[in-house]
Structure formats: structure tokens, C-alpha cells
Scaffold this active site. Structure first.
Site, PDB file in Angstrom:
ATOM      1  N   THR A   1     -10.072  49.792  29.622  1.00  7.74           N
ATOM      2  CA  THR A   1     -10.650  49.242  28.391  1.00  7.74           C
ATOM      3  C   THR A   1     -11.611  50.290  27.845  1.00  7.74           C
ATOM      4  OG1 THR A   1     -10.558  47.013  29.291  1.00  7.74           O
ATOM      5  CG2 THR A   1     -11.983  47.353  27.386  1.00  7.74           C
TER       6      THR A   1
ATOM      7  N   LYS B   1      -7.777  43.979  22.250  1.00  6.72           N
ATOM      8  CA  LYS B   1      -8.588  43.606  23.429  1.00  6.72           C
ATOM      9  C   LYS B   1     -10.040  43.319  23.026  1.00  6.72           C
ATOM     10  CE  LYS B   1     -10.199  43.884  27.772  1.00  6.72           C
ATOM     11  NZ  LYS B   1      -9.872  43.092  28.907  1.00  6.72           N
TER      12      LYS B   1
HETATM   13  P1  NAD Z   1     -13.435  50.582  39.126  1.00  5.21           P
HETATM   14  O1  NAD Z   1     -14.768  51.229  38.942  1.00  5.21           O
HETATM   15  O2  NAD Z   1     -13.231  49.652  40.292  1.00  5.21           O
HETATM   16  O3  NAD Z   1     -12.278  51.710  39.226  1.00  5.21           O
HETATM   17  C1  NAD Z   1     -12.278  52.898  38.494  1.00  5.21           C
HETATM   18  C2  NAD Z   1     -11.790  53.993  39.439  1.00  5.21           C
HETATM   19  O4  NAD Z   1     -11.640  55.216  38.691  1.00  5.21           O
HETATM   20  C3  NAD Z   1     -12.770  54.300  40.580  1.00  5.21           C
HETATM   21  O5  NAD Z   1     -12.090  54.126  41.810  1.00  5.21           O
HETATM   22  C4  NAD Z   1     -13.189  55.752  40.326  1.00  5.21           C
HETATM   23  O6  NAD Z   1     -13.394  56.494  41.528  1.00  5.21           O
HETATM   24  C5  NAD Z   1     -11.978  56.286  39.569  1.00  5.21           C
HETATM   25  N1  NAD Z   1     -12.229  57.482  38.763  1.00  5.21           N
HETATM   26  C6  NAD Z   1     -13.235  57.725  37.890  1.00  5.21           C
HETATM   27  N2  NAD Z   1     -13.067  58.942  37.307  1.00  5.21           N
HETATM   28  C7  NAD Z   1     -11.932  59.468  37.843  1.00  5.21           C
HETATM   29  C8  NAD Z   1     -11.231  60.696  37.641  1.00  5.21           C
HETATM   30  N3  NAD Z   1     -11.665  61.627  36.797  1.00  5.21           N
HETATM   31  N4  NAD Z   1     -10.093  60.898  38.358  1.00  5.21           N
HETATM   32  C9  NAD Z   1      -9.645  59.956  39.226  1.00  5.21           C
HETATM   33  N5  NAD Z   1     -10.268  58.789  39.455  1.00  5.21           N
HETATM   34  C10 NAD Z   1     -11.400  58.541  38.776  1.00  5.21           C
HETATM   35  O7  NAD Z   1     -13.113  49.827  37.749  1.00  5.21           O
HETATM   36  P2  NAD Z   1     -12.045  48.651  37.504  1.00  5.21           P
HETATM   37  O8  NAD Z   1     -12.690  47.331  37.676  1.00  5.21           O
HETATM   38  O9  NAD Z   1     -10.795  48.984  38.244  1.00  5.21           O
HETATM   39  O10 NAD Z   1     -11.802  48.818  35.932  1.00  5.21           O
HETATM   40  C11 NAD Z   1     -11.018  49.872  35.382  1.00  5.21           C
HETATM   41  C12 NAD Z   1     -10.863  49.633  33.892  1.00  5.21           C
HETATM   42  O11 NAD Z   1     -10.249  48.354  33.674  1.00  5.21           O
HETATM   43  C13 NAD Z   1     -12.190  49.614  33.119  1.00  5.21           C
HETATM   44  O12 NAD Z   1     -12.010  50.253  31.889  1.00  5.21           O
HETATM   45  C14 NAD Z   1     -12.469  48.121  32.966  1.00  5.21           C
HETATM   46  O13 NAD Z   1     -13.275  47.839  31.818  1.00  5.21           O
HETATM   47  C15 NAD Z   1     -11.062  47.574  32.807  1.00  5.21           C
HETATM   48  N6  NAD Z   1     -10.919  46.151  33.179  1.00  5.21           N
HETATM   49  C16 NAD Z   1     -11.487  45.662  34.301  1.00  5.21           C
HETATM   50  C17 NAD Z   1     -11.325  44.321  34.620  1.00  5.21           C
HETATM   51  C18 NAD Z   1     -11.944  43.742  35.880  1.00  5.21           C
HETATM   52  O14 NAD Z   1     -11.947  42.510  36.004  1.00  5.21           O
HETATM   53  N7  NAD Z   1     -12.412  44.559  36.817  1.00  5.21           N
HETATM   54  C19 NAD Z   1     -10.565  43.488  33.790  1.00  5.21           C
HETATM   55  C20 NAD Z   1      -9.950  44.027  32.658  1.00  5.21           C
HETATM   56  C21 NAD Z   1     -10.136  45.371  32.365  1.00  5.21           C
END
Ligand code: NAD
Length: 295
Positions: free
Chosen positions: A93, A168
Site C-alpha cells: 500500500t 485502496k
Molecule cells: P512488514 O513490515 O511485516 O513486511 C515488510 C517486509 O519488507 C519486511 O520483512 C522487511 O524486512 C522487508 N523489506 C523492507 N525493505 C526491503 C528491501 N529493500 N528488500 C527486501 N525486503 C525489504 O509489513 P506487512 O504488514 O507485510 O505490510 C506490507 C505492505 O502491505 C505495507 O505496504 C502495508 O501497508 C500493506 N498492507 C498490510 C496489511 C496488514 O494487515 N499487515 C494489510 C493490507 C496491506
């Protein structure tokens, strides 16, 4: 079977990559965090030591990262790493502006791209029941749809570049505003001596009906599965609601849209997070509203 590279194996990306494996795709994963890599490997994702290794020979690259800056950094690196014609899909997102810039980067590298943010949370990611809101060309959508279907139940093509992110943040602005509205109505009902169940029985079958009331009812009782019955554990964390409201207000400023209630909802969720409640379900904002009334 498609050779897929999955970048960002966190709370969402980890289980999404696992569902691609379950559907028979060959999945290589990359994440900066060792712990995320290990968890994904346990679900059958081939862990890679670098982005270059993960995307080598990939037919499709999927990113699931925190913010626009992370997506743009990774997509910029992809320019020298992937073959022409590779399908690149961002499921994070992020702001509409960054999503459109990412599509431009893909165009320059002659790849085919989609913005495909999701709703459904970590539960939906694990169960493979996410909703994908997708922006990009018809060609890109036709290639991406069968892959997204392994991770979601509903895949909606919303329009061209950035349309998925636009859908979204518009949806989540409605959600943030409507949750506050429902909380205010329960607060007023309490002051008027009206039982929670009575308000629910009327509003859930009347014009006040909405998802914040009927699925995430912010008081315990009327909807047994709502986070209010589980000590307001998320669910959908208030910090994520604030992130999405902030993205909606950035977009409103850039485009000149009038969103006074969206702006106020952002302020209230910022106040709630500042008070240390970013990890609570977003329906817990009812406590802060009650406090404003003095109890
Ligand atoms: P998270 O922080 O658990 O996961 C993100 C991952 O990206 C981490 O493991 C981090 O180490 C990795 N990362 C960061 N920079 C990187 C790079 N340069 N190369 C490789 N890996 C890298 O976050 P999440 O909860 O999985 O959310 C991810 C996305 O989904 C966000 O944009 C969030 O807004 C969206 N989202 C989350 C939810 C939810 O309920 N958690 C729901 C809908 C959308």
C-alpha cells in the site's frame, strides 16, 4: 507454473508467497530480514541471499514492502536485473504518485507492470482470500490475474497505472470515517441510556448500516467475532489505518479534492497513535472518544 520472485516476506508477503508455492509456482524470495527469510523457507519459498539472485530468470517479480520509497528503490534496482517483458507487480500500500513512478520505471525497462494493493489483512493473506485492487494495462492484468488468484478471492481491475492504489485509499478513507461515526453513535447512545444491542439491531438493518458496524462493531456483544470481543487486538491495527488515511490526505492535497472528514479522521487516528495505541485494533478509538466526553 510460473517462476516468481517475491521481495518482502513480512507479515503479508510471507503467507502470500507461501500460497504461490501451494499453487505450484516456483518461488524465490528475498527479504532484508533473516527471520522473514527463514519463515518463508519453512513454507517452501527458496530463500535468496540477494535481490539479484531472487529475480534471476524470473517471469514475474512481486514486491510487498512498507512504503513507496522502498518500492521505488527495489524497482530501480530491477532495471539492471530483469529481462525485457518480465511482469512486475507491487502489492504494497503506497502513495498513488510513487505507484505511477514505479509504472514509469517499468516502462523504461520494457517490462509489464501492475499496482495491486490488497485488503483482507494477515488473515486473508494466510487463507488466500485477499481482495486485489489492480491498476495497469489490460495486457498486464491478463498476465497477472492467474497469479493473483493463487493469493486472493477477488481480483478487480480498477483502471490504468495507479488506479489500484487510488481505489485502496478511497475505500480506506470511507472505512476510517465510518468507524469514527459508528463509535460516536455508540457513545451518544450510552449517554442517552440506549442499549448497545438495541442500537445495533436498528442501525444494522437501517440506513446507518456499514462494515464498521456489522463486521467490526466497536463495542463487545452484538458481533461476537469483532475485535472488541478480543480485547481490541487487531484485526486492523490503528497504525495501518493512520498510514492509509495519511496517504488519502496526501492525494487529496495533490489533486485539490475536498476531504474535510478524511482530514479530521487522520487527525484523530494520529492522536490515538501518539497516545500509544497504534497496535490496537482501529475500532478501539471508541475509548479515546469516550475520554473526550469525560468518561
Ligand atoms: P512488514 O513490515 O511485516 O513486511 C515488510 C517486509 O519488507 C519486511 O520483512 C522487511 O524486512 C522487508 N523489506 C523492507 N525493505 C526491503 C528491501 N529493500 N528488500 C527486501 N525486503 C525489504 O509489513 P506487512 O504488514 O507485510 O505490510 C506490507 C505492505 O502491505 C505495507 O505496504 C502495508 O501497508 C500493506 N498492507 C498490510 C496489511 C496488514 O494487515 N499487515 C494489510 C493490507 C496491506
Amino acid at each position: 507454473m510460473t517462476r516468481i520472485a517475491f521481495v518482502g516476506l513480512g507479515n503479508m508477503g510471507g503467507p502470500m508467497a507461501a500460497n504461490l508455492v501451494k499453487a505450484g509456482h516456483e518461488v524465490r524470495g528475498f527479504d532484508l530480514s533473516e527471520a522473514s527469510l527463514k519463515a518463508a523457507a519453512a513454507a517452501g519459498v527458496n530463500g535468496s541471499a540477494s535481490l539479484a539472485e531472487a529475480v534471476r530468470d524470473a517471469e514475474c517479480v512481486i514486491t510487498m514492502l512498507p512504503k513507496g520509497q522502498h518500492v521505488l528503490a527495489v524497482w530501480t534496482d530491477l532495471a539492471t536485473l530483469i529481462a525485457e517483458g518480465t511482469l512486475v507487480v507491487d502489492c504494497s500500500t503506497i502513495d498513488v504518485e510513487s505507484a505511477r513512478r514505479a509504472h514509469k520505471l517499468a516502462e523504461v525497462m520494457n517490462s509489464v507492470s501492475l499496482d495491486a494493493p490488497v485488503s483482507g489483512g494477515t488473515g486473508g493473506a494466510a487463507a488466500g482470500t485477499l481482495t486485489f485492487m489492480v491498476g495497469g494495462s489490460e495486457t498486464a492484468f491478463a498476465r497477472g490475474k492467474p497469479i493473483l488468484e493463487a493469493m486472493g478471492r477477488k481480483i478487480v481491475h480498477c483502471g490504468g497505472a495507479g488506479a489500484g492504489q487510488a481505489a485502496k485509499i478511497c475505500n480506506n478513507m470511507i472505512l476510517g470515517i465510518s468507524m469514527i461515526g459508528v463509535c460516536e453513535a455508540f457513545g451518544l447512545a450510552e449517554k442517552l441510556g440506549l442499549a448497545h444491542q438495541a442500537l445495533f439491531d436498528v442501525a444494522s438493518t437501517s440506513s446507518g448500516q456499514c462494515w464498521s458496524l456489522t463486521t467490526y462493531c466497536p463495542v463487545p456483544g452484538p458481533v461476537p467475532t469483532s475485535p472488541a470481543n478480543n480485547d481490541y487486538r487487531p484485526g486492523f491495527a490503528a497504525a495501518l489505518m493512520l498510514k492509509d488515511l495519511t496517504l488519502s490526505q496526501e492525494a487529496a492535497k495533490q489533486t485539490g479534492a475536498a476531504t474535510p472528514l478524511g482530514a479530521h479522521a487522520e487527525e484523530l487516528y494520529a492522536e490515538f497513535e501518539k497516545a500509544g495505541h497504534g497496535g490496537d485494533d482501529f475500532s478501539a478509538i471508541i475509548h479515546m472518544l469516550r475520554e473526550k466526553a469525560g468518561g
